[in-house]
Design a protein around this motif. Sequence first.
Motif, PDB file in Angstrom:
ATOM      1  N   PRO A   1       0.831  -1.198   0.000  1.00 40.71           N
ATOM      2  CA  PRO A   1       0.000   0.000   0.000  1.00 40.71           C
ATOM      3  C   PRO A   1       0.874   1.260   0.000  1.00 40.71           C
ATOM      4  O   PRO A   1       1.983   1.242   0.537  1.00 40.71           O
ATOM      5  CB  PRO A   1      -0.791  -0.089   1.316  1.00 40.71           C
ATOM      6  N   LEU A   2       0.358   2.330  -0.585  1.00 40.39           N
ATOM      7  CA  LEU A   2       1.085   3.595  -0.649  1.00 40.39           C
ATOM      8  C   LEU A   2       1.514   4.055   0.746  1.00 40.39           C
ATOM      9  O   LEU A   2       2.621   4.570   0.932  1.00 40.39           O
ATOM     10  CB  LEU A   2       0.194   4.659  -1.312  1.00 40.39           C
ATOM     11  N   GLU A   3       0.656   3.810   1.740  1.00 44.51           N
ATOM     12  CA  GLU A   3       0.955   4.253   3.116  1.00 44.51           C
ATOM     13  C   GLU A   3       2.230   3.588   3.642  1.00 44.51           C
ATOM     14  O   GLU A   3       2.993   4.198   4.403  1.00 44.51           O
ATOM     15  CB  GLU A   3      -0.203   3.927   4.084  1.00 44.51           C
ATOM     16  N   ALA A   4       2.439   2.334   3.241  1.00 45.99           N
ATOM     17  CA  ALA A   4       3.635   1.619   3.724  1.00 45.99           C
ATOM     18  C   ALA A   4       4.897   2.274   3.176  1.00 45.99           C
ATOM     19  O   ALA A   4       5.911   2.387   3.872  1.00 45.99           O
ATOM     20  CB  ALA A   4       3.571   0.151   3.309  1.00 45.99           C
ATOM     21  N   ILE A   5       4.831   2.728   1.917  1.00 49.10           N
ATOM     22  CA  ILE A   5       5.976   3.443   1.323  1.00 49.10           C
ATOM     23  C   ILE A   5       6.202   4.749   2.080  1.00 49.10           C
ATOM     24  O   ILE A   5       7.336   5.124   2.400  1.00 49.10           O
ATOM     25  CB  ILE A   5       5.715   3.736  -0.173  1.00 49.10           C
ATOM     26  N   GLU A   6       5.093   5.428   2.376  1.00 45.45           N
ATOM     27  CA  GLU A   6       5.208   6.711   3.083  1.00 45.45           C
ATOM     28  C   GLU A   6       5.860   6.525   4.454  1.00 45.45           C
ATOM     29  O   GLU A   6       6.737   7.296   4.850  1.00 45.45           O
ATOM     30  CB  GLU A   6       3.825   7.349   3.226  1.00 45.45           C
ATOM     31  N   GLU A   7       5.441   5.486   5.168  1.00 42.20           N
ATOM     32  CA  GLU A   7       6.024   5.202   6.489  1.00 42.20           C
ATOM     33  C   GLU A   7       7.519   4.919   6.363  1.00 42.20           C
ATOM     34  O   GLU A   7       8.345   5.396   7.132  1.00 42.20           O
ATOM     35  CB  GLU A   7       5.323   3.996   7.141  1.00 42.20           C
ATOM     36  N   SER A   8       7.832   4.102   5.360  1.00 41.27           N
ATOM     37  CA  SER A   8       9.216   3.695   5.152  1.00 41.27           C
ATOM     38  C   SER A   8      10.093   4.906   4.800  1.00 41.27           C
ATOM     39  O   SER A   8      11.251   4.998   5.230  1.00 41.27           O
ATOM     40  CB  SER A   8       9.239   2.636   4.044  1.00 41.27           C
ATOM     41  N   ILE A   9       9.530   5.831   4.042  1.00 39.80           N
ATOM     42  CA  ILE A   9      10.272   7.062   3.686  1.00 39.80           C
ATOM     43  C   ILE A   9      10.498   7.906   4.928  1.00 39.80           C
ATOM     44  O   ILE A   9      11.606   8.408   5.171  1.00 39.80           O
ATOM     45  CB  ILE A   9       9.504   7.857   2.605  1.00 39.80           C
TER      46      ILE A   9
ATOM     47  N   ARG B   1       3.115  10.711  -3.326  1.00 44.04           N
ATOM     48  CA  ARG B   1       1.657  10.740  -3.531  1.00 44.04           C
ATOM     49  C   ARG B   1       1.302  11.329  -4.895  1.00 44.04           C
ATOM     50  O   ARG B   1       0.467  10.788  -5.614  1.00 44.04           O
ATOM     51  CB  ARG B   1       0.998  11.589  -2.441  1.00 44.04           C
ATOM     52  N   ARG B   2       1.967  12.431  -5.223  1.00 44.28           N
ATOM     53  CA  ARG B   2       1.677  13.048  -6.521  1.00 44.28           C
ATOM     54  C   ARG B   2       2.028  12.100  -7.657  1.00 44.28           C
ATOM     55  O   ARG B   2       1.281  11.961  -8.632  1.00 44.28           O
ATOM     56  CB  ARG B   2       2.476  14.349  -6.669  1.00 44.28           C
ATOM     57  N   ALA B   3       3.199  11.454  -7.524  1.00 52.88           N
ATOM     58  CA  ALA B   3       3.635  10.521  -8.567  1.00 52.88           C
ATOM     59  C   ALA B   3       2.614   9.405  -8.745  1.00 52.88           C
ATOM     60  O   ALA B   3       2.272   9.016  -9.870  1.00 52.88           O
ATOM     61  CB  ALA B   3       4.997   9.939  -8.203  1.00 52.88           C
ATOM     62  N   PHE B   4       2.118   8.901  -7.614  1.00 52.88           N
ATOM     63  CA  PHE B   4       1.126   7.823  -7.640  1.00 52.88           C
ATOM     64  C   PHE B   4      -0.095   8.261  -8.459  1.00 52.88           C
ATOM     65  O   PHE B   4      -0.652   7.492  -9.238  1.00 52.88           O
ATOM     66  CB  PHE B   4       0.724   7.486  -6.197  1.00 52.88           C
ATOM     67  N   ASN B   5      -0.496   9.519  -8.298  1.00 48.52           N
ATOM     68  CA  ASN B   5      -1.683  10.016  -8.987  1.00 48.52           C
ATOM     69  C   ASN B   5      -1.416  10.436 -10.423  1.00 48.52           C
ATOM     70  O   ASN B   5      -2.318  10.418 -11.252  1.00 48.52           O
ATOM     71  CB  ASN B   5      -2.276  11.199  -8.211  1.00 48.52           C
ATOM     72  N   GLU B   6      -0.181  10.824 -10.718  1.00 47.11           N
ATOM     73  CA  GLU B   6       0.073  11.442 -12.023  1.00 47.11           C
ATOM     74  C   GLU B   6       0.722  10.528 -13.049  1.00 47.11           C
ATOM     75  O   GLU B   6       0.784  10.871 -14.221  1.00 47.11           O
ATOM     76  CB  GLU B   6       0.947  12.699 -11.822  1.00 47.11           C
TER      77      GLU B   6
END
Lengths: 193, 90, 412
Positions: free
Chosen positions: A151-159, A176-181
């Motif tokens: 999940p995107l959140e796991a990447i965010e936590e890891s960062i 997050r922007r990259a994920f959307n764009e």
Amino acid sequence: MLEIRWHGRGGQGVWSASAVLASAAINTGKYAQSFPQFGPERTGAPVLAFNRIDDRPIVVHSMIYEPDIVVVIDRTLLSDREAILGGLRPGGHLIADTDESPEELRARLQVHDSIHVWTLDAVTLALEEVGRAFTNTPMLGAVIKAAGVVPLEAIEESIKERWKGEIGEKNVKAVRRAFNEVAHSPAKVEVTA
Amino acid sequence: MSALRGWKEIPIAGIPFEPAVKYKTGDWRVFRPVIDNEKCIKCGLCWMFCPDSSIIWDGDNFPTVDYEHCKGCGICAHECPTKAIEMVRG
Amino acid sequence: MAKSVQQRMMSLNGDEAVAWAARQSNVDVVAAFPITPQTIIMERIAEFIHDGLMDSEIIRVESEHSALSASWGASIAGARAFTATAANGLALMWEILYIVASSRAPVVMAVVNRALSAPINIHCDHSDSMGARDSGWIQIYSEDAQEAYDNTIQAFRIAEHENVQLPVMVMLDGFLISHTMQNVQILPEDVVSDFVGYRKPSRIKLPEFYGEKEIPLMLNPKYPISIGPLDLYDYYFEHKMQQIEAMKRAPEVIKEIHKEFAEISGRSYGDGLLDPYRAEDADALIMGIGSTMGTMKAVVDELREEGKKVGSVRIRTFRPFPADEIRELASGVSSLGVLDRSASFGAEGGPLFMEVRSALYSLKDRPPVLGYIYGLGGRDMPPRLLKKIAEEVLSTREEPERPRVGYPGARE
């Protein structure tokens, strides 16, 4: 088992990106490996990093020859078609930093119809969000969009674990922007395993 | 000399298990040091320099020589600042 | 393993895992000199000590010769000493390797396997530690970062065990393990601390100095002893006999401590000496050392799916050499392949090949053995090449007239 090959230049952080992805996978209960193209890092030289991710313990310790995903975090490397597409499995994903559309990149590199092509102008995005042209974290957002994995959140936590404070927050925004764009040109032929 | 012991009988790690003092090395000697207490200032240099711990000294009285172990090397005589030690034949 | 304790799942590479093991093992003194691919071990330990997370003295030295000398000095003074090195660093330690082992100083050293120069190369092969196989150190090889952590913790107990008292080298493949981040389960600090305890120097009797009193085997002003004095043809041989005998006693201790650790951690590697994989009913067995044997497990699975009865055996403990266990495993199979990640120039094959064949000599019914030298200087060993090797071994039924040694992966 999912195998990923990262292409970048020494100093751009492909190994860090693969480490963030592996940590995120491990933190969500998966098994993962992250390793560099073994050798001394040389700033500016083309370098590789790798990921293996699986639901079972990973016992293989060798280079990755037939990745499911190829991530190119520096657009100048796209000129070496053989290096980029070599070994990429049918049904796999090519995810690249470029200002081209995925269709344009597909046409330029003559990417096989069975491959998904994803493109993102990660340089512009990184300059806007982080203030420096580090494309490794935005490309993580693109990988997650393309392949799921964690999940995107796991990447965010890891960062945030790796880069504390403001710099971490900026990178999370970039991801997050990259994920959307990130733009997608789906494979034109289905591959069944 | 006592019989040589087997590997099961000696401590590990090459640690000496016999005190070296049981070997009387005094008979290796040609010259022996003789201390002249008239000249000796009890500085302790002979005691300090002796490579075989053969100068006996309590820190207060005049030093004496352990002739059972002194090999007669002459270092004490060489180091003595008042030339109180003479190397004598026999 | 119902008793195993709650652990923390971390993302660590092999070097970091070793540093974590050292941090938790009540090490008194760390003396080391940085060398790729060992450097991360020293960096992490320095950080742990700086951050107050590890209570050890760190001695910064000017060379590996000094690193091991300082470790030796600390060890004979009664401290628990740890060091780490690789390749040319290990080569520079050569003189002191023997001194540490002969003085029965239970130093633990991580060796991050790297090819020896020249030409200079920083990648993995086993030529460094294989060269040190006769130095009197126990040698335990890891398959991955998790095992590097587990083995380092166990090494302190093995080295200091009263029936052993020998230094232990824990090997991990350069880059393939040292720089590969993976899942590593870390035990709670107090659990490891209880498991390893604090170093208690063994006690000896020196009746002619101290009567019947037992004194610690260490430099101690209260009970002075000499360590490392002259030893000529009157006693040197006897002291070597004691080292030979200590090595003979080591397998039992290694197995016992491995078992005890398995009960706490839930992780085990065969019996602690050999780590077999699907070997029970195998026609052909592939033997080898290190991370390649992890890859081999995946290849064994693949071959089994195809109905080919191949198994593998990873040599975890190379010194002391588990000859009895190898004889037992090999006696039922039709053929054996032995993988060596180092060359013994001028010999009939690599070191593991020679020792395995020697072990099998006393078997009446011995299988043919094929040798393979691979992966020198970090040349990759991909699964497809391992599969080719395994298939060749499987189809071999007769011992070749002369020892057969191949060099898979080398270009002609």
